[in-house]
Design an enzyme around this catalytic site. Sequence first.
Site, PDB file in Angstrom:
ATOM      1  N   ASP A   1     -19.690  -5.924 -10.000  1.00  0.00           N
ATOM      2  CA  ASP A   1     -20.373  -5.421 -11.200  1.00  0.00           C
ATOM      3  C   ASP A   1     -21.253  -6.550 -11.735  1.00  0.00           C
ATOM      4  O   ASP A   1     -21.350  -7.610 -11.093  1.00  0.00           O
ATOM      5  CB  ASP A   1     -19.315  -4.969 -12.238  1.00  0.00           C
ATOM      6  CG  ASP A   1     -19.839  -3.844 -13.122  1.00  0.00           C
ATOM      7  OD1 ASP A   1     -21.007  -3.923 -13.555  1.00  0.00           O
ATOM      8  OD2 ASP A   1     -19.084  -2.898 -13.387  1.00  0.00           O
TER       9      ASP A   1
ATOM     10  N   ASP B   1      -6.114  -7.040  -5.416  1.00  0.00           N
ATOM     11  CA  ASP B   1      -7.214  -6.764  -4.484  1.00  0.00           C
ATOM     12  C   ASP B   1      -8.067  -5.605  -5.001  1.00  0.00           C
ATOM     13  O   ASP B   1      -7.945  -4.481  -4.539  1.00  0.00           O
ATOM     14  CB  ASP B   1      -6.584  -6.442  -3.115  1.00  0.00           C
ATOM     15  CG  ASP B   1      -7.601  -6.072  -2.047  1.00  0.00           C
ATOM     16  OD1 ASP B   1      -8.796  -6.348  -2.234  1.00  0.00           O
ATOM     17  OD2 ASP B   1      -7.179  -5.514  -1.015  1.00  0.00           O
TER      18      ASP B   1
ATOM     19  N   THR C   1     -14.964  -5.013   6.813  1.00  0.00           N
ATOM     20  CA  THR C   1     -14.769  -4.920   8.266  1.00  0.00           C
ATOM     21  C   THR C   1     -14.940  -3.485   8.766  1.00  0.00           C
ATOM     22  O   THR C   1     -15.070  -3.254   9.955  1.00  0.00           O
ATOM     23  CB  THR C   1     -13.373  -5.448   8.674  1.00  0.00           C
ATOM     24  OG1 THR C   1     -12.417  -4.908   7.774  1.00  0.00           O
ATOM     25  CG2 THR C   1     -13.307  -6.948   8.608  1.00  0.00           C
TER      26      THR C   1
ATOM     27  N   LYS D   1       0.355  -8.135  -2.265  1.00  0.00           N
ATOM     28  CA  LYS D   1      -1.010  -7.709  -2.582  1.00  0.00           C
ATOM     29  C   LYS D   1      -0.956  -6.299  -3.181  1.00  0.00           C
ATOM     30  O   LYS D   1      -0.355  -5.399  -2.598  1.00  0.00           O
ATOM     31  CB  LYS D   1      -1.874  -7.713  -1.330  1.00  0.00           C
ATOM     32  CG  LYS D   1      -3.315  -7.295  -1.599  1.00  0.00           C
ATOM     33  CD  LYS D   1      -4.181  -7.491  -0.362  1.00  0.00           C
ATOM     34  CE  LYS D   1      -4.186  -6.322   0.570  1.00  0.00           C
ATOM     35  NZ  LYS D   1      -4.820  -5.096   0.054  1.00  0.00           N
TER      36      LYS D   1
ATOM     37  N   LYS E   1     -11.535  -6.006  -5.369  1.00  0.00           N
ATOM     38  CA  LYS E   1     -12.900  -6.200  -4.837  1.00  0.00           C
ATOM     39  C   LYS E   1     -13.941  -5.920  -5.923  1.00  0.00           C
ATOM     40  O   LYS E   1     -14.763  -5.005  -5.824  1.00  0.00           O
ATOM     41  CB  LYS E   1     -13.147  -5.299  -3.623  1.00  0.00           C
ATOM     42  CG  LYS E   1     -12.181  -5.577  -2.475  1.00  0.00           C
ATOM     43  CD  LYS E   1     -12.493  -4.732  -1.253  1.00  0.00           C
ATOM     44  CE  LYS E   1     -11.537  -4.996  -0.114  1.00  0.00           C
ATOM     45  NZ  LYS E   1     -10.151  -4.537  -0.368  1.00  0.00           N
TER      46      LYS E   1
ATOM     47  N   GLN F   1      -7.083  -0.483  12.495  1.00  0.00           N
ATOM     48  CA  GLN F   1      -7.750  -1.783  12.504  1.00  0.00           C
ATOM     49  C   GLN F   1      -8.482  -1.936  13.839  1.00  0.00           C
ATOM     50  O   GLN F   1      -7.876  -1.791  14.899  1.00  0.00           O
ATOM     51  CB  GLN F   1      -6.730  -2.924  12.329  1.00  0.00           C
ATOM     52  CG  GLN F   1      -6.022  -2.928  10.985  1.00  0.00           C
ATOM     53  CD  GLN F   1      -6.895  -3.457   9.846  1.00  0.00           C
ATOM     54  OE1 GLN F   1      -8.096  -3.693  10.007  1.00  0.00           O
ATOM     55  NE2 GLN F   1      -6.300  -3.612   8.688  1.00  0.00           N
TER      56      GLN F   1
ATOM     57  N   THR G   1     -19.365  -8.371 -16.915  1.00  0.00           N
ATOM     58  CA  THR G   1     -18.225  -7.455 -16.765  1.00  0.00           C
ATOM     59  C   THR G   1     -17.173  -8.065 -15.838  1.00  0.00           C
ATOM     60  O   THR G   1     -15.973  -7.993 -16.104  1.00  0.00           O
ATOM     61  CB  THR G   1     -18.719  -6.101 -16.208  1.00  0.00           C
ATOM     62  OG1 THR G   1     -19.719  -5.618 -17.094  1.00  0.00           O
ATOM     63  CG2 THR G   1     -17.602  -5.090 -16.101  1.00  0.00           C
TER      64      THR G   1
ATOM     65  N   ARG H   1       1.195  -2.124   7.038  1.00  0.00           N
ATOM     66  CA  ARG H   1       1.974  -1.108   7.751  1.00  0.00           C
ATOM     67  C   ARG H   1       3.067  -1.618   8.672  1.00  0.00           C
ATOM     68  O   ARG H   1       4.154  -1.022   8.685  1.00  0.00           O
ATOM     69  CB  ARG H   1       1.019  -0.145   8.482  1.00  0.00           C
ATOM     70  CG  ARG H   1       0.372   0.830   7.525  1.00  0.00           C
ATOM     71  CD  ARG H   1      -0.846   1.485   8.097  1.00  0.00           C
ATOM     72  NE  ARG H   1      -1.965   0.547   8.187  1.00  0.00           N
ATOM     73  CZ  ARG H   1      -3.185   0.875   8.577  1.00  0.00           C
ATOM     74  NH1 ARG H   1      -3.440   2.121   8.948  1.00  0.00           N
ATOM     75  NH2 ARG H   1      -4.144  -0.023   8.612  1.00  0.00           N
TER      76      ARG H   1
ATOM     77  N   ASP I   1       0.841  -1.203   0.000  1.00  0.00           N
ATOM     78  CA  ASP I   1       0.000   0.000   0.000  1.00  0.00           C
ATOM     79  C   ASP I   1       0.873   1.250   0.000  1.00  0.00           C
ATOM     80  O   ASP I   1       0.772   2.089   0.910  1.00  0.00           O
ATOM     81  CB  ASP I   1      -0.927  -0.012   1.225  1.00  0.00           C
ATOM     82  CG  ASP I   1      -1.941  -1.143   1.162  1.00  0.00           C
ATOM     83  OD1 ASP I   1      -2.306  -1.565   0.052  1.00  0.00           O
ATOM     84  OD2 ASP I   1      -2.359  -1.622   2.229  1.00  0.00           O
TER      85      ASP I   1
END
Length: 239
Positions: A66, A61, A125, A34, A63, A197, A70, A218, A11
């Site tokens: 649709d 990732d 979450t 990821k 998610k 989190q 698609t 992180r 990330d």
Amino acid sequence: MNASQLIVALDLRGKQDALTLVERLKPAGLKHVKVGMSLFYEAGIGLIEELKAQDLDVFVDLKLHDIPNTVERTVDVLIQGGASFLNVHCLGGFDMMQRASEQAQKSSDALGIPPVHVIGVTILTSHQPQALAVDLQTQVPLKDMVLHLAKQAHQAGLHGVVCSPEEASLLKTALGEDFLKVTPGIRPENYGKSDDQARILTPKQALTQGATHLVVGRPIYESPEPEVVFQSILASIAH
Ligand code: C5P
């Protein structure tokens, strides 16, 4: 637990930072990364190809949510690009999940590679139970909804779900050990903070609960010595 069950979330703000982190972690045994939405939208499918060429498993990732047609086409594009894990929202419906899973099998067969894993996202979450009642106007308790959607994902042929470490044990009992439980919300024992989190477990605790894959961001990429943290997490779950 082997190194490909420890997934490092890249990330980071840009492609170069992501590749620099990969370069530092590879000698420590990195096998699985990821790529989330922001990095993917910035760097594109070329980054997935580049990571794959470095012999890494890549969890894309995005998610997906649709209409079935698609999603089906997108699954094919991502697999052609080198994804080895990808995910769809279970709320996209049974037909969409089934078509995604069938397409993943077809695309993998066409490339002569092991079946790419399609994972379901049940309820994010970040959703509070009361938001479910108000925003989605459903009176079904959150836990029951997660379990119901995971069962649907299983029936539709998906390989597993993303879930909180606490949900892993419930899902293991309901759907068995082979159904993948991919869990974020992981914090090493001495990390000392949870960031944003809400519910966290250590790597070892998450595995004991039934997680099959851990996603860690992180604690690794914000460390001045990411390879040391990565290695110590691997060591903590080696037995
Ligand atoms: O930095 P941290 O270890 O919290 O990163 C967790 C990763 O897992 C992030 O990429 C985040 O987007 C992802 N994730 C999550 N919770 C979910 C689904 C995905 O934290 N329910």
